[in-house]
Design a protein around this motif. Structure first.
Motif, short mmCIF file in Angstrom:
data_model
loop_
_atom_site.label_atom_id
_atom_site.label_comp_id
_atom_site.label_asym_id
_atom_site.label_seq_id
_atom_site.Cartn_x
_atom_site.Cartn_y
_atom_site.Cartn_z
N PRO A 101 69.02 77.62 58.95
CA PRO A 101 67.91 76.83 58.42
C PRO A 101 66.60 77.01 59.18
O PRO A 101 66.58 77.26 60.38
CB PRO A 101 68.41 75.39 58.52
N ASN A 138 72.13 71.76 55.86
CA ASN A 138 72.62 72.69 54.84
C ASN A 138 71.48 73.45 54.20
O ASN A 138 71.69 74.51 53.64
CB ASN A 138 73.40 71.94 53.76
N SER A 139 70.30 72.89 54.21
CA SER A 139 69.15 73.49 53.54
C SER A 139 67.96 73.56 54.49
O SER A 139 67.85 72.77 55.42
CB SER A 139 68.75 72.66 52.33
N SER A 140 67.08 74.49 54.18
CA SER A 140 65.81 74.59 54.89
C SER A 140 64.80 73.71 54.17
O SER A 140 65.05 73.24 53.06
CB SER A 140 65.34 76.04 54.90
N ASP A 151 71.37 65.80 55.00
CA ASP A 151 72.15 66.87 54.39
C ASP A 151 72.64 67.83 55.47
O ASP A 151 72.13 68.94 55.61
CB ASP A 151 71.29 67.60 53.35
N MET A 168 65.17 79.73 50.32
CA MET A 168 65.81 78.97 51.39
C MET A 168 65.47 77.47 51.30
O MET A 168 66.28 76.62 51.66
CB MET A 168 65.39 79.51 52.76
N CYS A 169 64.27 77.17 50.84
CA CYS A 169 63.78 75.79 50.83
C CYS A 169 63.82 75.18 49.43
O CYS A 169 63.20 74.14 49.19
CB CYS A 169 62.35 75.74 51.38
N ARG A 170 64.54 75.77 48.55
CA ARG A 170 64.57 75.33 47.16
C ARG A 170 64.88 73.84 47.02
O ARG A 170 64.29 73.15 46.22
CB ARG A 170 65.60 76.15 46.39
N ASN A 171 65.82 73.32 47.80
CA ASN A 171 66.20 71.91 47.70
C ASN A 171 65.17 70.96 48.31
O ASN A 171 65.08 69.80 47.91
CB ASN A 171 67.56 71.67 48.35
N TYR A 172 64.45 71.44 49.31
CA TYR A 172 63.49 70.60 50.03
C TYR A 172 62.18 71.34 50.22
O TYR A 172 61.92 71.92 51.28
CB TYR A 172 64.06 70.17 51.39
N ARG A 224 71.92 82.70 56.76
CA ARG A 224 71.94 81.33 56.24
C ARG A 224 71.67 80.30 57.36
O ARG A 224 72.34 79.29 57.46
CB ARG A 224 73.25 81.04 55.52
N CYS A 240 66.62 65.86 54.12
CA CYS A 240 67.03 67.10 54.77
C CYS A 240 67.88 66.80 56.00
O CYS A 240 68.89 67.45 56.24
CB CYS A 240 65.80 67.92 55.15
#
Length: 190
Positions: A145, A49-51, A41, A171-175, A143, A38
């Motif tokens: 984080p 970029n991600s939460s 990124d 929001m946290c889909r990637n992490y 948008r 995270c």
């Protein structure tokens, strides 16, 4: 920046380097990797970029890892605001005159870290749910984080308020790591 982050001197010592992975369950190592990635990124302003959401058992290292993310971002000059859920709402309730200002700060921070989301009472009050929705929804729409630690899973968050839980999930889909297992995950008991 460190002072305005509200991160205590003890928590300022939490880093990726002093997080013990050796001998820990796979899910804890997975949480470490998510937090570390995270931080890597980042957008062109250095903001993630991600939460990220680390959810599940107490004592797994969720707070340590998200403090490591926060401290790393602060070292890069990124504003992070730390909000310990129980203590933060106790402060707000003790002085309701600060409610609008505190909510505005949490909405506007470059990065917001909410620690132990929905910890405490068996059932969250309507007031707390309403304020958390205002914060999460604003950050979702803009948008911005968030870093979330909670003993609740996404399903548990949705039971409290589906709007909050589903926004955090997206929001946290990637992490997003759910630390499931037994008491063996709690490093404080070893």
């Amino acid at each position: 920046m460190m002072k305005s982050s509200r991160i205590t001197p003890e928590f300022q010592k939490k880093t990726f380097g002093n997080f013990v992975q050796e001998g820990r369950p796979h899910t804890v190592v997975e949480a470490y990797n998510a937090a570390y990635n995270c931080v890597r990124d980042l957008d062109d302003q250095g903001i993630p970029n991600s939460s990220i959401a680390l959810l599940g058992r107490p004592g797994c290292g969720k707070t340590h890892l998200l403090m490591a993310v926060s401290n790393n971002l602060l070292a890069k000059g990124i504003q992070v605001l730390y909000f310990p859920f129980v203590e933060g709402f106790n402060e707000i309730k003790a002085n309701l005159d600060t409610l609008e200002q505190r909510i505005h700060q949490m909405q506007q921070a470059d990065v917001l870290y909410i620690d132990d989301l929905f910890k405490g009472r068996e059932k969250a009050t309507d007031f707390v749910i309403e304020q958390m929705f205002a914060i999460i929804n604003y950050r979702y729409l803009e948008r911005k984080p968030i870093l979330i630690s909670s003993e609740k899973t996404i399903a548990g968050l949705c039971e409290i308020d589906e709007g909050i839980g589903s926004r955090i999930n997206e929001m946290c889909r990637n992490y997003k790591v759910v630390l499931q297992g037994g008491i063996e995950l709690n490093y404080r008991l070893q």
